[in-house]
Motif scaffolding. Structure first.
Motif, PDB file in Angstrom:
ATOM      1  N   HIS A  76     -32.837  78.031 -18.060  1.00  0.00           N
ATOM      2  CA  HIS A  76     -31.983  78.205 -19.240  1.00  0.00           C
ATOM      3  C   HIS A  76     -31.431  76.870 -19.735  1.00  0.00           C
ATOM      4  CE1 HIS A  76     -32.461  82.438 -19.090  1.00  0.00           C
ATOM      5  NE2 HIS A  76     -31.932  82.527 -17.892  1.00  0.00           N
TER       6      HIS A  76
ATOM      7  N   TRP B  45     -27.260  85.442 -17.324  1.00  0.00           N
ATOM      8  CA  TRP B  45     -27.280  84.484 -18.437  1.00  0.00           C
ATOM      9  C   TRP B  45     -27.230  85.210 -19.771  1.00  0.00           C
ATOM     10  CZ3 TRP B  45     -30.686  83.224 -22.423  1.00  0.00           C
ATOM     11  CH2 TRP B  45     -30.422  82.000 -23.053  1.00  0.00           C
TER      12      TRP B  45
ATOM     13  N   ASN C  45     -27.886  86.076 -23.299  1.00  0.00           N
ATOM     14  CA  ASN C  45     -28.974  85.838 -24.249  1.00  0.00           C
ATOM     15  C   ASN C  45     -28.434  86.082 -25.661  1.00  0.00           C
ATOM     16  OD1 ASN C  45     -31.221  86.289 -25.994  1.00  0.00           O
ATOM     17  ND2 ASN C  45     -32.520  86.697 -24.202  1.00  0.00           N
TER      18      ASN C  45
ATOM     19  N   ASP D 243     -29.100  88.380 -19.015  1.00  0.00           N
ATOM     20  CA  ASP D 243     -30.415  88.430 -18.370  1.00  0.00           C
ATOM     21  C   ASP D 243     -30.329  87.938 -16.924  1.00  0.00           C
ATOM     22  OD1 ASP D 243     -31.685  89.262 -20.699  1.00  0.00           O
ATOM     23  OD2 ASP D 243     -32.316  87.230 -21.279  1.00  0.00           O
TER      24      ASP D 243
ATOM     25  N   GLU E  26     -39.075  92.757 -17.537  1.00  0.00           N
ATOM     26  CA  GLU E  26     -39.134  92.840 -18.993  1.00  0.00           C
ATOM     27  C   GLU E  26     -40.282  91.989 -19.542  1.00  0.00           C
ATOM     28  OE1 GLU E  26     -35.317  92.198 -20.919  1.00  0.00           O
ATOM     29  OE2 GLU E  26     -36.363  91.240 -22.581  1.00  0.00           O
TER      30      GLU E  26
END
Ligand SMILES: *[C@@H]1O[C@H](CO)[C@@H](O)[C@H](O)[C@H]1NC(C)=O
Ligand SMILES: *[C@@H]1O[C@H](CO)[C@@H](O)[C@H](O)[C@H]1NC(C)=O
Ligand SMILES: *[C@@H]1O[C@H](CO)[C@@H](O)[C@H](O)[C@H]1NC(C)=O
Ligand SMILES: *[C@@H]1O[C@H](CO)[C@@H](O)[C@H](O)[C@H]1NC(C)=O
Ligand SMILES: *[C@@H]1O[C@H](CO)[C@@H](O)[C@H](O)[C@H]1NC(C)=O
Ligand SMILES: *[C@@H]1O[C@H](CO)[C@@H](O)[C@H](O)[C@H]1NC(C)=O
Ligand SMILES: *[C@@H]1O[C@H](CO)[C@@H](O)[C@H](O)[C@H]1NC(C)=O
Ligand SMILES: *[C@@H]1O[C@H](CO)[C@@H](O)[C@H](O)[C@H]1NC(C)=O
Ligand SMILES: *[C@@H]1O[C@H](CO)[C@@H](O)[C@H](O)[C@H]1NC(C)=O
Ligand SMILES: *[C@@H]1O[C@H](CO)[C@@H](O)[C@H](O)[C@H]1NC(C)=O
Ligand SMILES: *[C@@H]1O[C@H](CO)[C@@H](O)[C@H](O)[C@H]1NC(C)=O
Ligand SMILES: *[C@@H]1O[C@H](CO)[C@@H](O)[C@H](O)[C@H]1NC(C)=O
Length: 700
Positions: free
Chosen positions: A101, A480, A482, A489, A559
């Motif tokens: 990230h 995190w 998003n 996430d 996902e």
């Protein structure tokens, strides 16, 4: 809650009889599964031990023909550090940085420019084989085939082995038992061969290996005699041998009860012979392994009494399940697995540290234990109410907390990030998968909650408060936000339970999402129970975690996964996604209709070729929670979920035998089927089975 057609008879039987009257004759059931052998098993030892120490034997009740191992919680060794420039100390190791990230995060992974020190940190320290004890036939080369009338019984109720055979027409009887308290094996040998110098005992010591990840079935190097030393010191009726392997040094105390002599065997560097000194047909002795010499050692008789007491108490306390072993062969096999797993886990999986997958039988992963596997090794004790065994190692979370704080801090997270493949010091071995797994994080929440359900006290709350807060802080800091989806996430990078995806693409795996919510929910409850405020971000992050990933109406691995059901490497290995209903209690986001379709999909499309160990208990718990007890039993007895004649769970293509998560998982699944779970009383077994259960705690 779901109830199946099939629960009725077993439930009525068990429910109709109050627990106090439903006193199962445990001893007779346990003893029906005593091991009885007429030759050494081709691979597995018959063991005695105490959770921190185990002694594996062959048909002689010792390690005469087969060099089975003697392993402990405390016996570890370091090889010398590499001499490669700039890689001579663990402080030279820096790991690797991966994009996470929009920032670089340091992960404890093998660094290609630091290969030697990385590998050293993986393979050190490694567990050592403390030594071998066997019968000595006066220098004659006797093989197992030369013995007749071989017969060996492991009495599970007493934790003792009786072995007998005859050599050249003379009988030999050996009794072997381990102390429940010290790392002592006590032995009594009776034979006329002892009278005339034809029989004695040898002790031998190997060097440490640490060269291969799986040191099985035998641990140690026997021909590196120059790399280590042994020195013998003789006193009255006892002797001690100091064994020094580089910086590792420990003592073997040998204490005998009648006249005997001990000497080093000429032409051997580390082999010693104990022989009766006078004309006697009995040799009774104890061998204690410990870091330092033990002043007093109990007698064979005392150790035998204590072992009987310990084991009969072990079988008599906590839970018990009695299955219809006389009328149904599947029930009999399941009962055999239950009983032998209970024995083997008390010997191999109840030490001061969480168990290694191969316990104290041989060295898997250099003998190191895995923090994500702690769930499988320890959870069953809670349902079976064997809390004293669970308590021996559950303190690992508190003990490793400083290292876990450090790990999180170095990576720029709050709180405490639990490591992975560990040695007793808490250092986590470098590894790409090791550093990117996350499903070990909520385990303390699971354990804390199970404990609180049983012991809803201030003490329990305090015991876990620091750990739960620290781990929850990490879990929320790891999630995190998003900006485009407005949810939190999990990952990337990360590995899911099944360790079979590209970590840089893995985001929001089904199981981990459920477990994160479960863990944070417990952490919140913990605060509430203590009248403490819940940190505001815990709740908002829990509420706003990404939804379960769904494609074509079924839950998927993570996902955005492409072609999961048709990509051979993805629809195999641990079917973690079924763990959200079975292993875990359902959470508010679970859609049972989607879940049911997912179960069907897994049953149709999963490649179970590489499934092993805890996959089968996982599947059984899902089937049980869906009320499908036939299938639950089926999974536990699946042909790929094999337990050998000794009761050792067979590893499979990816791991050697034994693989104890299969045993511990089996007990967890059976515990759940016997004791029920929130909203369902249990038991749930096939409808024709007459089942009696007592003493179980409910699963969540
Ligand atoms: C092995 O080395 C590590 C790192 O130097 C040290 O912390 C540990 O105590 C050593 N263990 C043994 C058994 O020597
Ligand atoms: C070791 O480190 C020094 C200083 O960082 C460096 O100059 C040297 O090239 C390194 N040597 C090797 C073999 O990597
Ligand atoms: C993941 O990304 C990192 C860079 O952040 C890279 O070094 C690594 O090789 C990638 N791993 C895989 C398996 O693609
Ligand atoms: C002992 O006998 C075994 C087979 O029974 C044989 O393989 C081995 O070489 C013999 N050892 C010695 C030292 O004679
Ligand atoms: C067994 O008996 C035979 C014949 O008496 C003898 O040669 C042999 O050495 C004996 N073996 C042992 C192991 O004592
Ligand atoms: C010890 O035995 C191993 C395998 O049996 C062999 O590869 C090695 O060369 C031997 N080492 C010595 C020092 O004899
Ligand atoms: C024994 O020591 C020698 C010399 O240090 C070394 O080369 C060898 O690898 C060692 N053997 C084992 C099995 O570690
Ligand atoms: C010890 O080794 C020597 C020389 O190799 C040999 O002559 C002798 O027979 C051996 N002794 C024993 C007890 O094996
Ligand atoms: C034993 O029980 C299982 C599970 O209900 C059943 O499938 C099987 O047919 C039974 N076997 C016998 C021999 O009754
Ligand atoms: C945010 O989520 C979307 C949908 O899951 C994903 O495609 C995107 O990569 C995520 N953003 C970042 C920066 O990871
Ligand atoms: C899910 O499957 C179970 C077991 O077959 C069944 O009892 C239940 O009604 C199903 N639930 C839904 C919502 O489909
Ligand atoms: C299952 O996996 C094994 C091992 O990768 C493979 O050999 C086999 O062909 C697979 N089976 C199916 C039906 O895909």
């Amino acid at each position: 809650m779901l109830l199946s057609r099939s629960w009725s008879i077993s439930l009525l039987l068990a429910a109709a009889v109050p627990l106090a009257e439903c006193k199962i004759d445990r001893e007779s059931i346990v003893r029906q599964f005593n091991l009885e052998l007429s030759q050494s098993h081709s691979y597995s030892p018959v063991q005695v031990g105490n959770g921190n120490f185990a002694f594996g034997t062959d048909i002689t009740g010792l390690q005469t023909f087969v060099p089975h191992n003697t392993l402990s919680s405390w016996g570890w060794h370091n090889s010398s550090l590499p001499t490669t420039p700039n890689q001579t100390s663990i402080t030279d190791y820096t790991g690797l940085e991966w994009w996470t990230h929009d920032r670089l995060v340091n992960y404890a992974q093998p660094n290609p420019t630091e290969k030697d020190i990385s590998q050293w940190m993986i393979s050190n320290p490694h567990r050592i084989n403390l030594g071998r004890i066997g019968l000595w036939f006066g220098g004659h080369n006797v093989s197992e085939e030369m013995l007749s009338g071989k017969h060996q019984v492991l009495d599970l109720w007493k934790g003792a082995i009786s072995s007998s055979f005859s050599l050249n027409g003379t009988d030999v009887r050996v009794h072997t038992v381990a102390s429940p308290e010290t790392d002592t094996v006590a032995v009594e040998i009776r034979s006329d061969l002892l009278n005339n110098g034809a029989l004695g005992v040898f002790l031998d010591f190997p060097y440490a290996s640490g060269k291969s990840k799986f040191d099985a079935p035998f641990v140690g190097v026997w021909n590196a005699t120059g790399n280590h030393t042994t020195t013998l010191k003789i006193e009255k009726r006892r002797a001690s041998i100091r064994h020094t392997l580089d910086a590792t040094s420990y003592i073997t105390d040998i204490v005998w009860e009648n006249e005997a002599n001990i000497k080093k065997l000429s032409n051997y560097t580390h082999k010693y012979i104990l022989e009766p000194g006078t004309r006697s047909n009995t040799l009774v002795f104890t061998v204690t392994y410990a870091p330092e010499s033990q002043k007093s050692v109990e007698t064979f008789e005392d150790i035998g009494k204590k072992a009987t007491e310990w084991w009969s108490d072990y079988w008599s306390s906590g839970a018990f399940a009695s299955l219809p072993i006389d009328t149904n062969s599947s029930a009999k096999e399941l009962q055999r697995r239950i009983i032998l797993s209970q024995y083997l886990l008390a010997v191999n999986g109840a030490g001061k540290d969480p168990a290694q997958e191969s316990g104290l039988v041989n060295n898997g992963w250099y003998g190191k234990f895995h923090m994500e596997m702690v769930f499988w090794h320890l959870a069953h004790w809670t349902l079976w109410n064997k809390w004293s065994l669970y308590d021996r190692s559950i303190g690992v979370y508190e003990r490793f907390l400083p290292a876990s704080f450090e790990r999180a801090k170095n990576q720029g997270y709050n709180g405490a990030r639990i490591g992975k493949m560990s040695d007793p010091s808490g250092r986590s071995a470098p590894g790409e998968i090791n550093s990117l797994l996350i499903w070990q994080q909520p385990h303390p929440m699971y354990f804390a909650e199970m404990e609180y359900r049983k012991f809803p006290t201030e003490k329990t709350l305090q015991k876990w408060d620091r750990v739960l807060t620290a781990v929850a802080d990490f879990m929320v800091s790891y999630a995190w936000f998003n900006e485009s989806t407005k949810v939190y996430d999990l990952g990337p990078p990360m590995y899911p339970v099944s360790e079979n995806t590209n970590p840089n693409q893995t985001v929001n795996p089904t199981f981990e999402l459920a477990y994160w919510r479960f863990g944070l929910e417990v952490a919140e409850q913990w605060q509430l129970r203590q009248d403490k405020p819940i940190p505001s971000n815990w709740r908002s992050i829990k509420e706003n975690l990404a939804p379960f990933p769904i494609e074509n109406e079924v839950y998927v691995l993570y996902e955005g996964v492409k072609n999961m059901w048709t990509t051979p490497s993805l629809a195999e290995d641990h079917p973690g996604l079924l763990g959200i209903y079975g292993w875990l209690p359902p959470d508010s986001r679970l859609n049972l209709s989607t879940f049911n379709k997912t179960v069907d999909k897994v049953y149709q499309s999963w490649n179970f070729t590489y499934s092993y160990g805890w996959d089968f208990p996982l599947l059984a718990m899902t089937a049980a929670r869906l009320g499908d007890s036939e299938r639950a039993v089926h999974w536990l007895l699946d042909p790929s979920n094999e337990f050998d004649e000794i009761g050792m769970p067979v590893g499979g293509t990816r791991v050697p035998t034994p693989y104890f998560p299969a045993s511990a998982g089996l007990l967890l699944a059976v515990g759940m089927m016997a004791g029920g779970w929130d909203g369902f009383e249990g038991p749930v077994f096939p409808k024709e089975w007459e089942v009696a259960v007592e003493g179980f705690s409910k699963a969540m």
